[in-house]
Design an enzyme around this catalytic site. Structure first.
Site, PDB file in Angstrom:
ATOM      1  N   HIS A 111      25.088  31.491 -76.101  1.00 19.42           N
ATOM      2  CA  HIS A 111      25.269  33.471 -75.353  1.00 19.42           C
ATOM      3  C   HIS A 111      26.740  33.891 -76.003  1.00 19.42           C
ATOM      4  O   HIS A 111      26.620  34.465 -75.524  1.00 19.42           O
ATOM      5  CB  HIS A 111      25.778  32.875 -74.502  1.00 19.42           C
ATOM      6  CG  HIS A 111      24.724  32.266 -73.273  1.00 19.42           C
ATOM      7  ND1 HIS A 111      24.703  31.883 -72.347  1.00 19.42           N
ATOM      8  CD2 HIS A 111      23.064  32.224 -74.025  1.00 19.42           C
ATOM      9  CE1 HIS A 111      22.991  30.934 -71.828  1.00 19.42           C
ATOM     10  NE2 HIS A 111      22.479  31.370 -73.300  1.00 19.42           N
ATOM     11  N   ASN A 146      27.445  16.416 -62.721  1.00 13.99           N
ATOM     12  CA  ASN A 146      27.690  17.999 -61.959  1.00 13.99           C
ATOM     13  C   ASN A 146      27.754  17.293 -61.301  1.00 13.99           C
ATOM     14  O   ASN A 146      26.635  16.781 -60.640  1.00 13.99           O
ATOM     15  CB  ASN A 146      25.572  18.499 -62.708  1.00 13.99           C
ATOM     16  CG  ASN A 146      25.906  20.304 -61.773  1.00 13.99           C
ATOM     17  OD1 ASN A 146      26.933  20.429 -60.837  1.00 13.99           O
ATOM     18  ND2 ASN A 146      25.984  20.576 -62.524  1.00 13.99           N
ATOM     19  N   PRO A 147      28.196  17.787 -60.055  1.00 21.97           N
ATOM     20  CA  PRO A 147      28.746  17.488 -58.485  1.00 21.97           C
ATOM     21  C   PRO A 147      27.682  17.680 -58.112  1.00 21.97           C
ATOM     22  O   PRO A 147      27.629  17.326 -56.599  1.00 21.97           O
ATOM     23  CB  PRO A 147      30.135  18.865 -58.353  1.00 21.97           C
ATOM     24  CG  PRO A 147      30.234  19.348 -59.001  1.00 21.97           C
ATOM     25  CD  PRO A 147      29.264  19.000 -60.309  1.00 21.97           C
ATOM     26  N   ASN A 184      28.785  28.747 -73.207  1.00 20.36           N
ATOM     27  CA  ASN A 184      29.884  29.867 -71.772  1.00 20.36           C
ATOM     28  C   ASN A 184      30.433  30.068 -73.136  1.00 20.36           C
ATOM     29  O   ASN A 184      30.494  29.808 -74.742  1.00 20.36           O
ATOM     30  CB  ASN A 184      31.260  28.324 -71.601  1.00 20.36           C
ATOM     31  CG  ASN A 184      30.490  27.478 -70.389  1.00 20.36           C
ATOM     32  OD1 ASN A 184      29.673  27.913 -70.257  1.00 20.36           O
ATOM     33  ND2 ASN A 184      31.642  26.790 -70.129  1.00 20.36           N
ATOM     34  N   GLY A 189      27.963  20.679 -66.270  1.00 18.07           N
ATOM     35  CA  GLY A 189      27.913  21.999 -65.507  1.00 18.07           C
ATOM     36  C   GLY A 189      27.705  22.673 -65.929  1.00 18.07           C
ATOM     37  O   GLY A 189      27.701  23.931 -66.055  1.00 18.07           O
TER      38      GLY A 189
HETATM   39  P1  OAD Z   1      25.804  28.643 -63.460  1.00 17.10           P
HETATM   40  O1  OAD Z   1      27.377  29.619 -62.698  1.00 17.10           O
HETATM   41  O2  OAD Z   1      24.448  28.851 -63.631  1.00 17.10           O
HETATM   42  O3  OAD Z   1      26.468  27.196 -63.119  1.00 17.10           O
HETATM   43  C1  OAD Z   1      27.457  26.431 -63.103  1.00 17.10           C
HETATM   44  C2  OAD Z   1      27.039  24.499 -62.515  1.00 17.10           C
HETATM   45  O4  OAD Z   1      28.795  23.856 -62.924  1.00 17.10           O
HETATM   46  C3  OAD Z   1      26.782  24.394 -61.272  1.00 17.10           C
HETATM   47  O5  OAD Z   1      25.337  23.752 -61.586  1.00 17.10           O
HETATM   48  C4  OAD Z   1      27.993  23.700 -60.703  1.00 17.10           C
HETATM   49  O6  OAD Z   1      26.752  22.813 -59.499  1.00 17.10           O
HETATM   50  C5  OAD Z   1      28.370  22.845 -61.675  1.00 17.10           C
HETATM   51  N1  OAD Z   1      29.997  23.266 -61.692  1.00 17.10           N
HETATM   52  C6  OAD Z   1      30.596  24.021 -60.828  1.00 17.10           C
HETATM   53  N2  OAD Z   1      31.968  23.313 -60.434  1.00 17.10           N
HETATM   54  C7  OAD Z   1      31.727  22.198 -61.516  1.00 17.10           C
HETATM   55  C8  OAD Z   1      32.485  21.570 -62.253  1.00 17.10           C
HETATM   56  N3  OAD Z   1      33.758  20.813 -61.842  1.00 17.10           N
HETATM   57  N4  OAD Z   1      31.858  20.285 -62.771  1.00 17.10           N
HETATM   58  C9  OAD Z   1      30.532  19.818 -63.806  1.00 17.10           C
HETATM   59  N5  OAD Z   1      30.097  21.362 -63.732  1.00 17.10           N
HETATM   60  C10 OAD Z   1      29.972  22.300 -62.564  1.00 17.10           C
HETATM   61  O7  OAD Z   1      26.271  28.740 -64.472  1.00 17.10           O
HETATM   62  P2  OAD Z   1      25.442  28.179 -65.973  1.00 17.10           P
HETATM   63  O8  OAD Z   1      24.643  27.322 -66.273  1.00 17.10           O
HETATM   64  O9  OAD Z   1      26.550  28.338 -67.381  1.00 17.10           O
HETATM   65  O10 OAD Z   1      24.417  33.772 -68.772  1.00 17.10           O
HETATM   66  O11 OAD Z   1      25.184  29.323 -66.066  1.00 17.10           O
HETATM   67  C11 OAD Z   1      24.557  29.810 -67.237  1.00 17.10           C
HETATM   68  C12 OAD Z   1      24.007  31.250 -68.270  1.00 17.10           C
HETATM   69  O12 OAD Z   1      23.969  32.143 -67.104  1.00 17.10           O
HETATM   70  C13 OAD Z   1      25.425  31.982 -68.644  1.00 17.10           C
HETATM   71  O13 OAD Z   1      25.861  31.124 -69.783  1.00 17.10           O
HETATM   72  C14 OAD Z   1      25.393  33.186 -68.724  1.00 17.10           C
HETATM   73  C15 OAD Z   1      24.782  33.983 -66.682  1.00 17.10           C
HETATM   74  O14 OAD Z   1      24.436  34.477 -67.008  1.00 17.10           O
HETATM   75  C16 OAD Z   1      25.157  34.556 -70.667  1.00 17.10           C
HETATM   76  O15 OAD Z   1      26.254  35.089 -70.235  1.00 17.10           O
HETATM   77  C17 OAD Z   1      23.613  35.177 -71.099  1.00 17.10           C
END
Ligand code: OAD
Length: 245
Positions: free
Chosen positions: A118, A212-213, A101, A186
């Site tokens: 990132h 993760n939900p 994040n 998450g």
């Molecule tokens: P994603 O949007 O890919 O994934 C978010 C995850 O959080 C999903 O698996 C959801 O199920 C989960 N989620 C949603 N609400 C939640 C909650 N309240 N508690 C726990 N989990 C929850 O986001 P990232 O995995 O962070 O890269 O994405 C990785 C990277 O892709 C980011 O850092 C960004 C993006 O492109 C860059 O900006 C370089």
């Protein structure tokens, strides 16, 4: 909700690495990237916003998009999940938080040993030479210009097709190899190299916990899966570990 076995393991002061993604900040009001209806990448094409090519083609528009995201991050507050991770760090002798994040909310919640692989949306550098930029002259033209070399200022975050900071990712890599417990919280676990960290930890014998939900490609490898929002699961976990029973 929290398996007793996991609580017992965490009470023994293991080496812990936590990897967080956008889901941790969802309960603070910051959209994730890949959630089907609300995620940024369901509304915008990353190739038109999050690449050097996109910035070269549309500098003012891309600058403005990040300025709005930055303002959202500054207007939001850390949620109980962020605070619980700061608490966990205080309880353990060996702890590293690796976050994908860019919103700075972990640091604002009090986490100290944080690697933001990132980058950070509230930090800036220049487009041509990566000069760190703290301030610039405000004019009518966007984006602003680097006071040192005159090239565009850009957010100090990692765009698609860009390399991560070598020193940072090596530190995260080494810690993942050495940890006893790896918590993936998450994140959709699809963006590499961050998504390789739990894989390395697993290969070297760590216990893998996913919070993760929703299911991810990592879920089937996890020793413990807590299918709840992190703002709920993490405080419950910390409370259970600190309880004297
Ligand atoms: P994603 O949007 O890919 O994934 C978010 C995850 O959080 C999903 O698996 C959801 O199920 C989960 N989620 C949603 N609400 C939640 C909650 N309240 N508690 C726990 N989990 C929850 O986001 P990232 O995995 O962070 O890269 O994405 C990785 C990277 O892709 C980011 O850092 C960004 C993006 O492109 C860059 O900006 C370089």
């Amino acid at each position: 909700m929290i398996p007793k076995q996991l609580i017992d393991i965490l009470k023994k002061d293991p080496k812990v690495v936590v990897l967080t993604g956008a889901g941790v900040s969802a309960e603070s009001g910051i959209p994730t990237f890949r959630d089907a209806l609300t995620g940024y990448w369901s509304k915008f094409d990353p190739q038109e916003l999050a690449t050097r090519r996109a910035y070269s083609a549309n500098p003012a528009m891309v600058w403005q998009w990040y300025a709005e995201r930055r303002q959202t991050a500054l207007d939001c507050d850390p949620n109980p999940g962020h605070f619980a991770l700061a608490e966990l760090e205080k309880m353990l002798s060996n702890f590293l938080l690796v976050t994908q994040n860019v919103d700075g909310l972990h640091q604002r919640a009090g986490s100290k040993n944080v690697i933001d692989v990132h980058g950070n949306i509230d930090r800036f550098k220049c487009f041509d030479h990566n000069h760190p930029v703290d301030s610039w002259e405000e004019t009518d033209k966007l984006p602003p210009l680097c006071p040192k070399c005159g090239s565009w200022v850009r957010p100090d975050i990692v765009w698609f097709e860009e390399m991560l900071n070598t020193e940072q990712i090596e530190k995260a890599w080494d810690a993942s190899k050495q940890c006893h417990v790896f918590l993936s919280v998450g994140t959709s676990s699809v963006v590499y190299p961050a998504a390789a960290l739990p894989e390395i930890a697993l290969e070297d014998g760590a216990i893998l916990v996913e919070i993760n939900p929703n299911e991810t490609p990592l879920t089937r490898y996890a020793n413990f899966v807590i299918s709840k929002p992190s703002g709920e699961a993490l405080p419950t976990l910390i409370e259970a570990v600190t309880r004297n029973t």
